[in-house]
Motif scaffolding. Structure first.
Motif, PDB file in Angstrom:
ATOM      1  N   ILE A  10      54.320  59.925 -34.980  1.00  0.00           N
ATOM      2  CA  ILE A  10      55.401  60.673 -35.824  1.00  0.00           C
ATOM      3  C   ILE A  10      54.529  62.164 -36.126  1.00  0.00           C
ATOM      4  O   ILE A  10      54.779  63.264 -36.100  1.00  0.00           O
ATOM      5  CB  ILE A  10      55.736  60.075 -37.078  1.00  0.00           C
ATOM      6  N   GLY A  12      51.572  63.333 -35.197  1.00  0.00           N
ATOM      7  CA  GLY A  12      50.946  64.437 -34.105  1.00  0.00           C
ATOM      8  C   GLY A  12      52.134  65.017 -33.243  1.00  0.00           C
ATOM      9  O   GLY A  12      51.944  66.358 -33.060  1.00  0.00           O
ATOM     10  N   ARG A 127      42.997  57.267 -24.444  1.00  0.00           N
ATOM     11  CA  ARG A 127      42.498  56.542 -25.787  1.00  0.00           C
ATOM     12  C   ARG A 127      41.015  57.109 -26.010  1.00  0.00           C
ATOM     13  O   ARG A 127      39.907  57.024 -25.279  1.00  0.00           O
ATOM     14  CB  ARG A 127      42.341  55.229 -25.569  1.00  0.00           C
ATOM     15  N   LEU A 128      41.203  58.071 -27.230  1.00  0.00           N
ATOM     16  CA  LEU A 128      39.852  58.592 -27.581  1.00  0.00           C
ATOM     17  C   LEU A 128      38.904  57.555 -27.817  1.00  0.00           C
ATOM     18  O   LEU A 128      39.125  56.386 -28.651  1.00  0.00           O
ATOM     19  CB  LEU A 128      39.824  59.315 -29.040  1.00  0.00           C
ATOM     20  N   GLY A 158      46.838  57.374 -36.551  1.00  0.00           N
ATOM     21  CA  GLY A 158      47.279  55.868 -37.209  1.00  0.00           C
ATOM     22  C   GLY A 158      46.194  55.420 -37.856  1.00  0.00           C
ATOM     23  O   GLY A 158      45.149  55.720 -38.064  1.00  0.00           O
ATOM     24  N   GLY A 289      48.551  62.009 -41.669  1.00  0.00           N
ATOM     25  CA  GLY A 289      49.331  60.966 -41.629  1.00  0.00           C
ATOM     26  C   GLY A 289      48.539  59.635 -41.692  1.00  0.00           C
ATOM     27  O   GLY A 289      47.868  59.537 -42.744  1.00  0.00           O
ATOM     28  N   ASP A 290      49.049  58.305 -41.161  1.00  0.00           N
ATOM     29  CA  ASP A 290      48.473  57.106 -41.655  1.00  0.00           C
ATOM     30  C   ASP A 290      46.860  57.066 -41.409  1.00  0.00           C
ATOM     31  O   ASP A 290      46.056  56.218 -42.152  1.00  0.00           O
ATOM     32  CB  ASP A 290      49.157  55.933 -40.765  1.00  0.00           C
TER      33      ASP A 290
HETATM   34  C1  LIG Z   1      53.902  51.176 -32.268  1.00  0.00           C
HETATM   35  C2  LIG Z   1      54.390  51.566 -33.861  1.00  0.00           C
HETATM   36  C3  LIG Z   1      55.330  50.942 -34.478  1.00  0.00           C
HETATM   37  C4  LIG Z   1      55.773  50.937 -35.873  1.00  0.00           C
HETATM   38  N1  LIG Z   1      56.764  50.551 -36.575  1.00  0.00           N
HETATM   39  C5  LIG Z   1      57.013  50.961 -37.544  1.00  0.00           C
HETATM   40  C6  LIG Z   1      58.235  50.381 -38.383  1.00  0.00           C
HETATM   41  O1  LIG Z   1      59.094  49.739 -37.624  1.00  0.00           O
HETATM   42  N2  LIG Z   1      58.673  50.607 -39.675  1.00  0.00           N
HETATM   43  C7  LIG Z   1      57.633  51.672 -40.201  1.00  0.00           C
HETATM   44  O2  LIG Z   1      58.180  51.835 -41.396  1.00  0.00           O
HETATM   45  N3  LIG Z   1      56.530  51.936 -39.574  1.00  0.00           N
HETATM   46  C8  LIG Z   1      56.328  51.571 -38.378  1.00  0.00           C
HETATM   47  N4  LIG Z   1      55.176  52.253 -37.742  1.00  0.00           N
HETATM   48  C9  LIG Z   1      54.317  53.113 -38.898  1.00  0.00           C
HETATM   49  C10 LIG Z   1      54.832  54.603 -38.991  1.00  0.00           C
HETATM   50  O3  LIG Z   1      55.100  54.956 -37.803  1.00  0.00           O
HETATM   51  C11 LIG Z   1      53.886  55.229 -39.672  1.00  0.00           C
HETATM   52  O4  LIG Z   1      53.314  54.760 -40.782  1.00  0.00           O
HETATM   53  C12 LIG Z   1      54.137  56.524 -39.855  1.00  0.00           C
HETATM   54  O5  LIG Z   1      55.163  57.247 -39.455  1.00  0.00           O
HETATM   55  C13 LIG Z   1      53.163  57.542 -40.053  1.00  0.00           C
HETATM   56  O6  LIG Z   1      52.877  58.158 -38.822  1.00  0.00           O
HETATM   57  P1  LIG Z   1      51.502  58.542 -37.983  1.00  0.00           P
HETATM   58  O7  LIG Z   1      51.944  59.564 -36.857  1.00  0.00           O
HETATM   59  O8  LIG Z   1      50.561  58.900 -38.727  1.00  0.00           O
HETATM   60  O9  LIG Z   1      50.914  57.278 -37.332  1.00  0.00           O
HETATM   61  P2  LIG Z   1      51.627  56.484 -35.997  1.00  0.00           P
HETATM   62  O10 LIG Z   1      53.041  56.615 -36.110  1.00  0.00           O
HETATM   63  O11 LIG Z   1      50.988  54.964 -36.234  1.00  0.00           O
HETATM   64  O12 LIG Z   1      50.920  57.231 -34.836  1.00  0.00           O
HETATM   65  C14 LIG Z   1      49.797  57.154 -34.295  1.00  0.00           C
HETATM   66  C15 LIG Z   1      49.653  57.343 -32.897  1.00  0.00           C
HETATM   67  O13 LIG Z   1      48.644  57.535 -32.420  1.00  0.00           O
HETATM   68  C16 LIG Z   1      48.166  56.843 -31.067  1.00  0.00           C
HETATM   69  N5  LIG Z   1      46.626  56.289 -30.983  1.00  0.00           N
HETATM   70  C17 LIG Z   1      46.089  55.315 -31.886  1.00  0.00           C
HETATM   71  N6  LIG Z   1      44.667  55.425 -31.596  1.00  0.00           N
HETATM   72  C18 LIG Z   1      44.495  56.300 -30.705  1.00  0.00           C
HETATM   73  C19 LIG Z   1      43.561  56.701 -30.022  1.00  0.00           C
HETATM   74  N7  LIG Z   1      42.047  55.884 -30.035  1.00  0.00           N
HETATM   75  N8  LIG Z   1      43.423  57.798 -29.022  1.00  0.00           N
HETATM   76  C20 LIG Z   1      44.681  58.432 -28.863  1.00  0.00           C
HETATM   77  N9  LIG Z   1      45.932  57.871 -29.462  1.00  0.00           N
HETATM   78  C21 LIG Z   1      45.871  56.953 -30.462  1.00  0.00           C
HETATM   79  C22 LIG Z   1      48.896  55.726 -31.337  1.00  0.00           C
HETATM   80  O14 LIG Z   1      49.329  55.124 -30.072  1.00  0.00           O
HETATM   81  C23 LIG Z   1      50.385  56.146 -31.941  1.00  0.00           C
HETATM   82  O15 LIG Z   1      51.217  56.845 -31.126  1.00  0.00           O
HETATM   83  C24 LIG Z   1      54.759  51.962 -36.598  1.00  0.00           C
HETATM   84  C25 LIG Z   1      53.767  52.576 -36.016  1.00  0.00           C
HETATM   85  C26 LIG Z   1      53.489  52.339 -34.674  1.00  0.00           C
HETATM   86  C27 LIG Z   1      52.512  53.150 -33.921  1.00  0.00           C
END
Ligand SMILES: Cc1cc2nc3c(=O)[nH]c(=O)nc-3n(C[C@H](O)[C@H](O)[C@H](O)COP(=O)(O)OP(=O)(O)OC[C@H]3O[C@@H](n4cnc5c(N)ncnc54)[C@H](O)[C@@H]3O)c2cc1C
Length: 400
Positions: A10, A12, A127-128, A158, A289-290
């Motif tokens: 989300i 990125g 994958r980093l 994440g 983000g997370d």
């Molecule tokens: C598979 C999945 C399912 C989720 N389901 C829910 C849900 O049902 N309800 C809810 O409230 N929240 C859910 N979340 C959490 C929610 O998406 C996040 O809390 C929020 O959207 C913050 O987004 P973010 O982009 O910081 O993290 P995320 O949405 O977690 O995205 C992180 C991205 O980084 C990628 N990544 C991780 N490690 C590496 C690496 N080493 N190299 C390259 N890429 C990498 C992951 O594959 C992912 O696409 C989910 C997250 C994921 C990944």
């Protein structure tokens, strides 16, 4: 400036889109093999998240992702009596937007599709595993041996962020809270709900909303031992649904009816608590983000905060020519807000866990708690991204 965004979730995808829209370039490295495999159940975008999307002309994304609007929350005890409410009927007037519920995968796909259409390059299956500084810039190495050089690396990867671990090896790790969040959807013969319906059940907390005969439901399953990192990816669906139905077997009929109808896939993800980080950035690396501030799902702010971060960071990186100044400015603008919301989400999460044990105490104090929560919600929802150009103010002498 060559910007590498690690993680195309989300945060990125929104960041890469916003950068390209502003004329900057970014490449997204995403560990998963394609967008369609990202999964998840559903999430809520709060008014602040919707407004952040609007600020980069993505205001139509929630609807395009099949989202539907809700106006507040009703809380019920285990006997089904409504014990409290958070009204949201005026959200549109007060905050300019309502909360929207949608499937996470739809939101993610929609954001990544918009980013691609804007010209963003995604490298999937990347994958980093290493991040080094070779003097003239940063070098990211991926599990398959690929390397990528960049001036700036953004960790949008994440809660288990590799960028965080590789840059700050001593940073605290997320701690398992003893709760596994589960959720899914079910075809039901129930009317639409204007508000989200929450139940402090006898053994677990339950929530649902109905739109067009589909119930979106979630529950917090207590589980003492921490699930393995991939254990929940391949759930025995039938066994989990049996466990969930047993947990709620003494709860009101509407809860049991939704769970009886839930025969589709159930998503499950352990809930972690992440301690506040001392730093989110170095001179060339920054977390968003997370990765920077994983917030409890109980806050309903995870995706909204991730989107806010992305929009604000894109502004800093495009308005301020010096990358270090841009990253420092971004963190200065965001850290206090995000960490306050993390603390708020933690309090709500603790309360849900305690509720099964102390229902009388909970019923008596819930009103007070919600009034406190109401104030926090107003602060969270009313946030608007300042659209003025971002510049680090330098001392007079340095400016000449
Ligand atoms: C598979 C999945 C399912 C989720 N389901 C829910 C849900 O049902 N309800 C809810 O409230 N929240 C859910 N979340 C959490 C929610 O998406 C996040 O809390 C929020 O959207 C913050 O987004 P973010 O982009 O910081 O993290 P995320 O949405 O977690 O995205 C992180 C991205 O980084 C990628 N990544 C991780 N490690 C590496 C690496 N080493 N190299 C390259 N890429 C990498 C992951 O594959 C992912 O696409 C989910 C997250 C994921 C990944």
């Amino acid at each position: 400036m060559k910007i590498l965004v690690v993680g195309g979730g989300i945060a990125g995808s929104t960041l890469a889109y916003a950068l390209h829209r502003a004329g900057a370039q970014a490449v997204v490295a995403e560990a998963r093999p394609d967008i369609g495999t990202t999964g998840g159940a559903f999430l809520t975008l709060a008014p602040n998240g919707v407004n952040a999307l609007r600020s980069i002309r993505l205001g139509d994304v929630p609807a395009a992702a099949g989202g539907f609007e809700l106006s507040g929350l009703d809380f019920h005890n285990a006997r089904g009596r409504r014990i409290a409410e958070i009204p949201g009927e005026n959200d549109q007037v007060t905050y300019g937007a309502r909360s929207v519920v949608m499937r996470r995968a739809n939101l993610h796909t929609e954001l990544a599709t918009r980013a691609r259409a804007a010209g963003v390059r995604y490298v999937h299956g990347a994958r980093l595993v290493e991040l080094g500084d070779h003097g003239a810039g940063l070098r990211a190495t991926f599990a398959d041996g690929q390397e990528f050089d960049a001036d700036v690396v953004i960790g949008a990867d994440g809660i288990w962020s590799a960028v965080r671990r590789l840059t700050w090896p001593d940073a605290p790790s997320p701690a398992y809270t003893g709760i596994v969040d589960c959720g899914g959807w079910a075809s039901v013969d129930l009317p639409d709900t204007a508000r989200q319906q929450m139940y402090f059940g006898r053994r677990a907390f339950f929530g649902y909303a109905v739109k067009d005969s589909t119930a979106y439901w979630f529950t917090n399953v207590p589980r003492a031992d921490e699930p393995g990192r991939t254990e929940l990816d391949d759930l025995d669906q039938r066994a989990w649904m049996d466990t969930i139905r047993r947990l709620h077997s003494d709860d009101p009929e509407v809860v049991r009816a939704v769970l009886r109808a839930a025969d589709g896939a159930v998503g499950a993800w352990p809930v972690y608590d992440m301690p506040a980080l001392t730093a989110w950035n170095t001179d060339r690396v920054c977390l968003i983000g997370d990765a920077a501030h994983a917030v409890s799902p109980s806050s309903g702010q995870g995706a909204s905060l991730a989107i806010e971060d992305a929009v604000v960071l894109a502004r800093w990186l495009t308005d301020e020519a010096d990358p270090t100044a841009a990253l420092t400015g971004f963190v200065g603008e965001r850290k206090a807000r995000a960490e306050k919301i993390v603390r708020f989400g933690r309090q709500i999460g603790d309360r849900k866990v305690a509720s099964a044990a102390g229902s009388l105490f909970r019923d008596l104090t819930l009103g007070f708690f919600l009034r406190m929560g109401g104030k926090a919600t107003t602060e969270q929802y009313s946030y608007r991204i300042d659209e003025r150009p971002r510049r680090v103010t330098r001392p007079e002498a340095e400016r000449v």
